[in-house]
Scaffold this active site. Structure first.
Site, short mmCIF file in Angstrom:
data_model
loop_
_atom_site.label_atom_id
_atom_site.label_comp_id
_atom_site.label_asym_id
_atom_site.label_seq_id
_atom_site.Cartn_x
_atom_site.Cartn_y
_atom_site.Cartn_z
N HIS A 149 -1.44 8.08 -5.44
CA HIS A 149 -0.65 9.20 -4.94
C HIS A 149 0.81 8.83 -4.74
O HIS A 149 1.18 7.65 -4.73
CB HIS A 149 -1.25 9.79 -3.66
N HIS A 157 1.07 4.79 -5.79
CA HIS A 157 0.29 3.68 -5.26
C HIS A 157 -1.13 4.13 -4.91
O HIS A 157 -1.39 5.32 -4.69
CB HIS A 157 0.95 3.10 -4.00
N ARG A 167 -3.11 9.48 9.89
CA ARG A 167 -4.06 9.03 8.87
C ARG A 167 -5.12 8.10 9.46
O ARG A 167 -4.81 7.22 10.27
CB ARG A 167 -3.32 8.27 7.76
N ASP A 172 -3.71 3.07 -1.84
CA ASP A 172 -3.46 2.47 -0.53
C ASP A 172 -4.00 1.05 -0.40
O ASP A 172 -5.17 0.79 -0.68
CB ASP A 172 -4.07 3.33 0.58
#
Length: 296
Positions: free
Chosen positions: A250, A102, A265, A104
């Site tokens: 990723h 995917h 994150r 993000d």
């Protein structure tokens, strides 16, 4: 081979098409503008950069991230931890995984530009992450397929294959529907490179029947995930990995069973993706204006 920039920042490539390890930078300390410029240039060139042994708390990570741009909220769906509005905790003990290819948050109008993930807990074995360069993948397409991709528009949704594969509380994740229409090929707002905008949130191709659209997405996706376009990173506690979400995809490998794995994150506000024809993406459902409002 490590190349030193004029600022003393070391850059060592990790793979042929993507990734570099950065040395000579302590992200917990105030940095000169020239150092930040070297880091940003490396990020744009290599799409993914890694800084080892970074001792960061929330405030110092936020301060460093702000040198790259304004911060989003932690997530458009999940609440952030109290007092840390920009943070998204990626914690396996909360059922958080990302073991599906995917980019993000492509189901919103303005997906993040960059993401910064700081490793806090790693399993003794497993838990690597793989990134792919969607710009070099685009360049690898046969000319006929590239010409077709340039014209396609794709609908991305939080009700998706990614959600089916990775989200434990699926009902909560899709309780509010988010959808956006984006070009299959976006033009990078800083580098001008063209890259494929696909991944696990991509559901359908505008103007095509459902099955034909999914088949076409799968064909394009296979060019992104070829090993030649990827780098695999084995985490250590203290690693700060930064990736250009505008030119990468990723996959976090889920091969560590019940062992804990946690990272913190932050994400940088991105532009609305713009296609080769100049048409921008657009929201189809769901309001994420607070997420990317630039008020963090």
């Amino acid at each position: 081979m490590t190349v030193l920039s004029p600022t003393g920042v070391g850059i060592t490539r990790l793979a042929g098409n993507i990734g570099a390890e950065i040395t000579g930078v302590d992200a917990s300390r105030p940095l000169e503008a020239e150092v930040v410029a070297s880091v940003r240039a490396a990020l744009l060139r290599h799409k993914l950069i890694v800084l080892r042994d970074q001792e960061l708390d929330y405030d110092s990570q936020v301060a460093f991230a702000r040198r790259l741009g304004d911060l989003t909220l932690g997530h458009p769906i999940y609440d952030a931890p109290k007092g840390r509005p920009a943070l998204r905790e990626m914690d396996s003990r909360q059922g958080t995984r990302a073991n599906h290819w995917h980019t993000d948050l492509t189901f919103i109008e303005r997906p993040p530009a960059f993401a910064l993930l700081h490793s806090k807990i790693i399993p003794p074995v497993g838990g690597d992450t793989i990134w792919a360069n969607t710009a070099s993948a685009y360049q690898s397409l046969p000319q006929e397929l590239r010409d077709l991709a340039d014209r396609l528009r794709i609908v991305h949704s939080n009700d998706s294959d990614y959600t089916d594969d990775t989200v434990a509380a699926r009902g909560d994740y899709i309780s509010v529907r988010y959808e956006a229409e984006h070009p299959a090929v976006r033009v990078h707002p800083e580098t001008g490179e063209r890259s494929l905008l696909l991944g696990g949130f991509a559901r359908s191709v505008v103007g095509l029947p459902p099955q034909a659209g999914r088949d076409l997405i799968r064909v394009l996706q296979e060019y992104v995930t070829k090993p030649e376009q990827t780098v695999r990173w084995k985490w250590r506690v203290g690693d700060l990995v930064i990736w250009d979400n505008q030119a990468t995809m990723h996959y976090a490998i889920y091969d560590y069973g019940d062992e804990p794995r946690r990272g913190e994150r932050l994400t940088i506000i991105g532009d609305v993706p713009v296609g080769v024809d100049g048409r921008p993406g657009r929201a189809l459902a769901g309001d994420t204006s607070a997420y990317s409002g630039g008020t963090v």
